[in-house]
Design a protein around this motif. Structure first.
Motif, PDB file in Angstrom:
ATOM      1  N   ALA A  64       0.833  -1.208   0.000  1.00  0.00           N
ATOM      2  CA  ALA A  64       0.000   0.000   0.000  1.00  0.00           C
ATOM      3  C   ALA A  64       0.869   1.260   0.000  1.00  0.00           C
ATOM      4  CB  ALA A  64      -0.928  -0.004   1.211  1.00  0.00           C
ATOM      5  N   ALA A  65       1.938   1.244   0.811  1.00  0.00           N
ATOM      6  CA  ALA A  65       2.839   2.407   0.868  1.00  0.00           C
ATOM      7  C   ALA A  65       3.549   2.612  -0.462  1.00  0.00           C
ATOM      8  CB  ALA A  65       3.859   2.224   1.993  1.00  0.00           C
ATOM      9  N   GLN A  66       3.969   1.523  -1.096  1.00  0.00           N
ATOM     10  CA  GLN A  66       4.633   1.624  -2.397  1.00  0.00           C
ATOM     11  C   GLN A  66       3.667   2.167  -3.451  1.00  0.00           C
ATOM     12  OE1 GLN A  66       5.982  -2.433  -2.792  1.00  0.00           O
ATOM     13  NE2 GLN A  66       8.065  -1.918  -2.194  1.00  0.00           N
ATOM     14  N   ALA A  67       2.425   1.679  -3.426  1.00  0.00           N
ATOM     15  CA  ALA A  67       1.435   2.147  -4.401  1.00  0.00           C
ATOM     16  C   ALA A  67       1.135   3.630  -4.202  1.00  0.00           C
ATOM     17  CB  ALA A  67       0.156   1.317  -4.279  1.00  0.00           C
ATOM     18  N   ALA A  68       0.999   4.044  -2.930  1.00  0.00           N
ATOM     19  CA  ALA A  68       0.707   5.457  -2.654  1.00  0.00           C
ATOM     20  C   ALA A  68       1.874   6.346  -3.086  1.00  0.00           C
ATOM     21  CB  ALA A  68       0.416   5.645  -1.166  1.00  0.00           C
ATOM     22  N   ALA A  69       3.106   5.909  -2.789  1.00  0.00           N
ATOM     23  CA  ALA A  69       4.285   6.689  -3.180  1.00  0.00           C
ATOM     24  C   ALA A  69       4.407   6.762  -4.698  1.00  0.00           C
ATOM     25  CB  ALA A  69       5.548   6.083  -2.570  1.00  0.00           C
ATOM     26  N   LEU A  70       4.118   5.642  -5.364  1.00  0.00           N
ATOM     27  CA  LEU A  70       4.200   5.629  -6.829  1.00  0.00           C
ATOM     28  C   LEU A  70       3.155   6.547  -7.447  1.00  0.00           C
ATOM     29  CD1 LEU A  70       5.423   4.459  -9.409  1.00  0.00           C
ATOM     30  CD2 LEU A  70       3.802   2.555  -9.228  1.00  0.00           C
ATOM     31  N   ALA A  71       1.946   6.510  -6.892  1.00  0.00           N
ATOM     32  CA  ALA A  71       0.881   7.381  -7.416  1.00  0.00           C
ATOM     33  C   ALA A  71       1.238   8.853  -7.209  1.00  0.00           C
ATOM     34  CB  ALA A  71      -0.440   7.050  -6.715  1.00  0.00           C
ATOM     35  N   GLU A  72       1.771   9.173  -6.031  1.00  0.00           N
ATOM     36  CA  GLU A  72       2.140  10.561  -5.751  1.00  0.00           C
ATOM     37  C   GLU A  72       3.287  11.009  -6.655  1.00  0.00           C
ATOM     38  OE1 GLU A  72       1.773  14.253  -4.004  1.00  0.00           O
ATOM     39  OE2 GLU A  72       0.486  12.476  -3.773  1.00  0.00           O
ATOM     40  N   ARG A  73       4.257  10.111  -6.884  1.00  0.00           N
ATOM     41  CA  ARG A  73       5.373  10.450  -7.763  1.00  0.00           C
ATOM     42  C   ARG A  73       4.894  10.635  -9.202  1.00  0.00           C
ATOM     43  NH1 ARG A  73      10.644  10.636  -7.273  1.00  0.00           N
ATOM     44  NH2 ARG A  73      10.502   9.819  -5.148  1.00  0.00           N
ATOM     45  N   SER A  74       3.960   9.792  -9.634  1.00  0.00           N
ATOM     46  CA  SER A  74       3.415   9.931 -10.991  1.00  0.00           C
ATOM     47  C   SER A  74       2.690  11.268 -11.147  1.00  0.00           C
ATOM     48  CB  SER A  74       2.465   8.773 -11.290  1.00  0.00           C
ATOM     49  OG  SER A  74       3.147   7.528 -11.255  1.00  0.00           O
ATOM     50  N   THR A  75       1.943  11.651 -10.107  1.00  0.00           N
ATOM     51  CA  THR A  75       1.246  12.939 -10.136  1.00  0.00           C
ATOM     52  C   THR A  75       2.244  14.088 -10.203  1.00  0.00           C
ATOM     53  OG1 THR A  75      -0.592  12.021  -8.852  1.00  0.00           O
ATOM     54  CG2 THR A  75      -0.348  14.429  -8.885  1.00  0.00           C
ATOM     55  N   TRP A  76       3.307  13.992  -9.415  1.00  0.00           N
ATOM     56  CA  TRP A  76       4.345  15.030  -9.423  1.00  0.00           C
ATOM     57  C   TRP A  76       5.016  15.125 -10.784  1.00  0.00           C
ATOM     58  CZ3 TRP A  76       9.983  14.042  -8.202  1.00  0.00           C
ATOM     59  CH2 TRP A  76      10.711  15.235  -8.167  1.00  0.00           C
ATOM     60  N   ASP A  77       5.382  13.975 -11.358  1.00  0.00           N
ATOM     61  CA  ASP A  77       6.006  13.972 -12.686  1.00  0.00           C
ATOM     62  C   ASP A  77       5.061  14.547 -13.742  1.00  0.00           C
ATOM     63  OD1 ASP A  77       8.322  12.879 -11.706  1.00  0.00           O
ATOM     64  OD2 ASP A  77       7.747  10.808 -12.142  1.00  0.00           O
ATOM     65  N   ARG A  78       3.775  14.175 -13.652  1.00  0.00           N
ATOM     66  CA  ARG A  78       2.810  14.686 -14.618  1.00  0.00           C
ATOM     67  C   ARG A  78       2.647  16.199 -14.489  1.00  0.00           C
ATOM     68  NH1 ARG A  78      -1.425  12.429 -12.777  1.00  0.00           N
ATOM     69  NH2 ARG A  78      -2.294  14.317 -11.822  1.00  0.00           N
ATOM     70  N   ASP A  79       2.564  16.674 -13.249  1.00  0.00           N
ATOM     71  CA  ASP A  79       2.422  18.119 -13.030  1.00  0.00           C
ATOM     72  C   ASP A  79       3.636  18.876 -13.551  1.00  0.00           C
ATOM     73  OD1 ASP A  79      -0.005  17.657 -11.880  1.00  0.00           O
ATOM     74  OD2 ASP A  79       0.690  17.849  -9.812  1.00  0.00           O
ATOM     75  N   ARG A  80       4.831  18.325 -13.308  1.00  0.00           N
ATOM     76  CA  ARG A  80       6.049  18.979 -13.808  1.00  0.00           C
ATOM     77  C   ARG A  80       6.049  19.033 -15.335  1.00  0.00           C
ATOM     78  NH1 ARG A  80      11.471  16.587 -11.829  1.00  0.00           N
ATOM     79  NH2 ARG A  80      10.396  14.620 -12.280  1.00  0.00           N
ATOM     80  N   GLN A  81       5.660  17.913 -15.948  1.00  0.00           N
ATOM     81  CA  GLN A  81       5.653  17.867 -17.410  1.00  0.00           C
ATOM     82  C   GLN A  81       4.615  18.824 -17.977  1.00  0.00           C
ATOM     83  OE1 GLN A  81       7.838  16.172 -19.352  1.00  0.00           O
ATOM     84  NE2 GLN A  81       6.892  17.299 -21.035  1.00  0.00           N
ATOM     85  N   GLU A  82       3.454  18.842 -17.372  1.00  0.00           N
ATOM     86  CA  GLU A  82       2.399  19.746 -17.855  1.00  0.00           C
ATOM     87  C   GLU A  82       2.816  21.200 -17.692  1.00  0.00           C
ATOM     88  OE1 GLU A  82      -1.121  18.716 -15.759  1.00  0.00           O
ATOM     89  OE2 GLU A  82      -1.523  16.915 -16.952  1.00  0.00           O
ATOM     90  N   ALA A  83       3.425  21.520 -16.544  1.00  0.00           N
ATOM     91  CA  ALA A  83       3.851  22.905 -16.313  1.00  0.00           C
ATOM     92  C   ALA A  83       4.937  23.309 -17.308  1.00  0.00           C
ATOM     93  CB  ALA A  83       4.360  23.066 -14.880  1.00  0.00           C
ATOM     94  N   GLU A  84       5.883  22.421 -17.581  1.00  0.00           N
ATOM     95  CA  GLU A  84       6.947  22.723 -18.529  1.00  0.00           C
ATOM     96  C   GLU A  84       6.395  22.858 -19.944  1.00  0.00           C
ATOM     97  OE1 GLU A  84      10.491  23.835 -19.874  1.00  0.00           O
ATOM     98  OE2 GLU A  84      10.046  23.442 -17.755  1.00  0.00           O
ATOM     99  N   THR A  85       5.464  21.960 -20.300  1.00  0.00           N
ATOM    100  CA  THR A  85       4.847  22.024 -21.629  1.00  0.00           C
ATOM    101  C   THR A  85       4.075  23.329 -21.797  1.00  0.00           C
ATOM    102  OG1 THR A  85       4.669  19.616 -21.719  1.00  0.00           O
ATOM    103  CG2 THR A  85       3.269  20.881 -23.211  1.00  0.00           C
ATOM    104  N   ARG A  86       3.315  23.687 -20.771  1.00  0.00           N
ATOM    105  CA  ARG A  86       2.532  24.926 -20.834  1.00  0.00           C
ATOM    106  C   ARG A  86       3.453  26.150 -20.908  1.00  0.00           C
ATOM    107  NH1 ARG A  86      -1.474  27.522 -22.858  1.00  0.00           N
ATOM    108  NH2 ARG A  86      -2.512  28.991 -21.444  1.00  0.00           N
ATOM    109  N   ARG A  87       4.557  26.096 -20.173  1.00  0.00           N
ATOM    110  CA  ARG A  87       5.510  27.200 -20.191  1.00  0.00           C
ATOM    111  C   ARG A  87       6.117  27.372 -21.579  1.00  0.00           C
ATOM    112  NH1 ARG A  87      11.224  27.181 -16.836  1.00  0.00           N
ATOM    113  NH2 ARG A  87      11.877  29.321 -17.288  1.00  0.00           N
ATOM    114  N   GLN A  88       6.503  26.266 -22.203  1.00  0.00           N
ATOM    115  CA  GLN A  88       7.070  26.334 -23.553  1.00  0.00           C
ATOM    116  C   GLN A  88       6.047  26.872 -24.554  1.00  0.00           C
ATOM    117  OE1 GLN A  88      10.142  25.949 -24.371  1.00  0.00           O
ATOM    118  NE2 GLN A  88      10.881  25.196 -22.398  1.00  0.00           N
ATOM    119  N   ALA A  89       4.794  26.435 -24.404  1.00  0.00           N
ATOM    120  CA  ALA A  89       3.750  26.913 -25.305  1.00  0.00           C
ATOM    121  C   ALA A  89       3.531  28.417 -25.150  1.00  0.00           C
ATOM    122  CB  ALA A  89       2.448  26.150 -25.044  1.00  0.00           C
TER     123      ALA A  89
END
Length: 209
Positions: A64-89
């Protein structure tokens, strides 16, 4: 001669008796050690069941802890990518708007609209204000997403907390698995001690007799 032979036989019997007494004492001591060891190991089977349940629960908590950490990390990576993509646009949009504004200013009020091919006339000021408003909005959005990208460079507190929980759960699982391994070794030893104790008890009874 008969008396000597009788005394000699008694001496042999006494020597054998003494040897048997020594063997009886040694066998009794060994048997006592085995009994004490078996008593110390007696709780191993019940402990094995108890710790096995604890290990399974700890493994579920780790998953459960691994799944929660993985989900949170995926959300963080997605947010970073979206923010960088939006910034470039927004950067690209800002460049395009600036170029469009410069061409528009060069045309002037007497120029022709590049879109509808009609004279700009009185609409020049309104169109220019609209372009300036768009540039200003893009600048504001760009500053926000630049700040957002910088903010997302470091792991969020929630992710660090989840990673800490995951490491703690992993440590607990490892400790319980090591304990279970020791207990299982004790269960195996208990079986050996029980068999050895039964053999020693039989040997002790024979020597005593």
């Amino acid at each position: 001669t008969a008396e000597w032979q009788a005394l000699e036989g008694q001496a042999r019997d006494d020597g054998r008796r003494r040897a048997l007494l020594e063997a009886e004492r040694e066998t009794a001591a060994e048997l006592q050690r085995l009994v004490e060891r078996r008593e110390r190991l007696a709780t191993a089977p019940s402990l094995e069941d108890e710790v096995t349940v604890q290990v399974e629960a700890a493994r579920r908590a780790l998953e459960a802890a691994q799944a929660a950490a993985l989900a949170e990390r995926s959300t963080w990576d997605r947010d970073r990518q979206e923010a960088e993509t939006r910034r470039q646009a927004l950067r690209q949009q800002y460049v395009e708007l600036q170029e469009q504004r410069e061409r528009f200013v060069q045309l002037g009020a007497d120029g022709t609209c590049p879109t509808c091919a009609r004279p700009l006339g009185e609409s020049f000021r309104a169109v220019l204000d609209q372009l300036d408003a768009q540039v200003e909005q893009v600048e504001m959005d760009g500053k926000y997403f630049r700040s957002r990208v910088e903010q997302l460079q470091e792991e969020p507190d929630a992710l660090r907390d989840l990673d800490a929980r995951r490491r703690a759960a992993q440590g607990e699982v490892s400790a319980l698995e090591r304990r279970l391994e020791r207990i299982r070794a004790a269960v195996t030893e208990l079986k050996v001690v029980s068999l050895d104790g039964a053999a020693k008890a039989e040997r002790h009874a024979q020597v005593t007799a």
